[in-house]
Design an enzyme around this catalytic site. Sequence first.
Site, short mmCIF file in Angstrom:
data_model
loop_
_atom_site.label_atom_id
_atom_site.label_comp_id
_atom_site.label_asym_id
_atom_site.label_seq_id
_atom_site.Cartn_x
_atom_site.Cartn_y
_atom_site.Cartn_z
N LYS A 90 0.85 -1.19 0.00
CA LYS A 90 0.00 0.00 0.00
C LYS A 90 0.89 1.25 0.00
O LYS A 90 1.86 1.30 0.78
CB LYS A 90 -0.90 -0.03 1.24
CG LYS A 90 -1.95 1.08 1.29
CD LYS A 90 -2.81 0.95 2.56
CE LYS A 90 -3.98 1.91 2.56
NZ LYS A 90 -4.83 1.76 3.76
N SER A 101 -9.81 1.73 2.69
CA SER A 101 -8.93 2.47 1.83
C SER A 101 -7.88 1.62 1.12
O SER A 101 -7.27 2.10 0.16
CB SER A 101 -8.21 3.54 2.64
OG SER A 101 -7.34 2.97 3.59
N SER A 159 -10.12 -0.37 6.97
CA SER A 159 -9.51 -0.22 5.64
C SER A 159 -8.83 -1.46 5.08
O SER A 159 -8.41 -1.45 3.93
CB SER A 159 -8.50 0.92 5.66
OG SER A 159 -9.15 2.16 5.57
#
Lengths: 489, 95
Positions: free
Chosen positions: A77, A157, A181
């Site tokens: 990420k 997210s 997330s």
Amino acid sequence: MELCDLTIAQARDGLGARRFSARELTEAHVKAMEVARGLNAFITETPERALIDAARADVRIAAGDARALEGIPLAIKDLFCTEGVLTTAASHILDGFKPPYESTVTAKLWAQGAGMLGKANLDEFAMGSSNITSYYGAVRSPWRRRGDDRPLVPGGSSGGSAAAVAARIAMAALGTDTGGSIRQPASFTGLVGMKPTYGRCSRWGIVAFASSLDQAGSLTRTVRDSAIMLRAMSGHDPKDSTSATLPVPDYEAALTGNIRGLRFGVPKEYRVEGMPAEIEKLWQTGIEWLRAAGAEPVDINLKLTKYALPTYYIIAPAEASSNLARYDGVRFGLRVEGKSIEEMYEATRAEGFGDEVKRRILIGTYVLSAGYYDAYYLKAQRVRALIAADFKRAFETVDVILTPTAPNAAFAVGEKMDDPLAMYLNDVFTVPISLAGLPAISVPAGLSSEGLPLGLQVIGRAFDEETVLRAAESLERAANFTARPPVLS
Amino acid sequence: MSIDKATVAHIAALARIRVPEADRERLAGELRKIVAWIEQLDEIDTTGVEPMASVVEMTTPQRPDAVNDGDCRDKVLANAPAASHGFFTVPKVVE
């Protein structure tokens, strides 16, 4: 079997038995990354780096010196700082930022032999539940509703991380979870998503959103892979004084397959208004699966569940407004010139932050400002203490808690977009756990009537990821989730 | 007090984010909705409850007060939008 379909555990065996090389394994994933560019899962691709990592791994394997993740290509990420590699947090304000240091968690993965395919897309500063707030554009899920070709969100997210693993581009991905997330995108894309206990993994080198809630975790295709990743990521770090000094167990060894006598809580407050009947039904099925495996369901109360979201939407923006004060156009990233230093700050932050980030900074600034601090921020911290106490009480009688992960399946790009509050409701089942700092995992449990993945969540006691993983593996075996995203077939 | 355009201008100034006049009314509306929603916390009696600042029950570890990092000025400055002579540069702050 295609190399991109292997789990980490299978690849480990295949590499060890010399059935294929780390280079072949990585090349297959690099190719998959090229083919699936339409998903927009990555902000930065690092194929050359991945191949160098693979070449090193092949040397170790040949020498009989393979480590836990030797030769395994991962997506990271883009909230983790990676030395010398663009790190954006999906924000315009971090334009061109190449960290001069490596985050602790990524450093641990490289130290176990993993390779990096690239930096995965996300909601800007991890603020969102659909991956539509990225400055680098929305991520598309590899899943589609049956008979409907409209693109769907992967959740957020950690949406790029989820899309990459679901589309068989990466064997696993690093994510972060502040209010859901990792778990919500895992539920949306048919993956296993683990948020460890707050403090289990170091936060050092992760772009900070809400420091009392942020935690690193993984997205994988199996519970076993989740256990492998967690062991590699965990441990005390002197650079993060909130990281726990506890020893790190061998999580794979905890997957005994035996949950006989385990007591699992079923909180009735998670039956929320408007939740689709099929999610309620899946939850019941999950209860039956665990019961059939010898575990015992226990009705429990988590009375403050409905207050978790409003509590979160005070605490997280408050911490964000403080953390994001560092983006001022002076030390890194974007600068928009102004006549005075104040004008430069205000112009830089106006242009550099997207709408949702600005909204949260403004809310956070408001609840922390003179005259409102007690009424909002301290009140929320008090409610947070009560929510954590609710869980503590529940865990006096149960070993884990079983709930749905999200109140809905993935939605189409463009749906639920007008109202920030409607979007926040996506995290209704994940946020309470984050506030209490507990470990939780989402396991793919079935498909909706439209053919989309739905997850169930297993929550555990602080630092008892072993029991969480053991129960999750039992669910995984019973659910036997074999559906694949339609874009792959 | 309800959030109006003036409140938005005030908190935007505190947050150092320029919010054009034309956007203030819309933002005030959005923030009013969010604040009205979080005010449901008033339904909970929190008398005598200590605010939770940390979720983990642990004492912060101590370490020797010794320098263990640094001496990397050029690495730090490498990401600066503007730097010269080993310093960050900003618009003039002293006349």
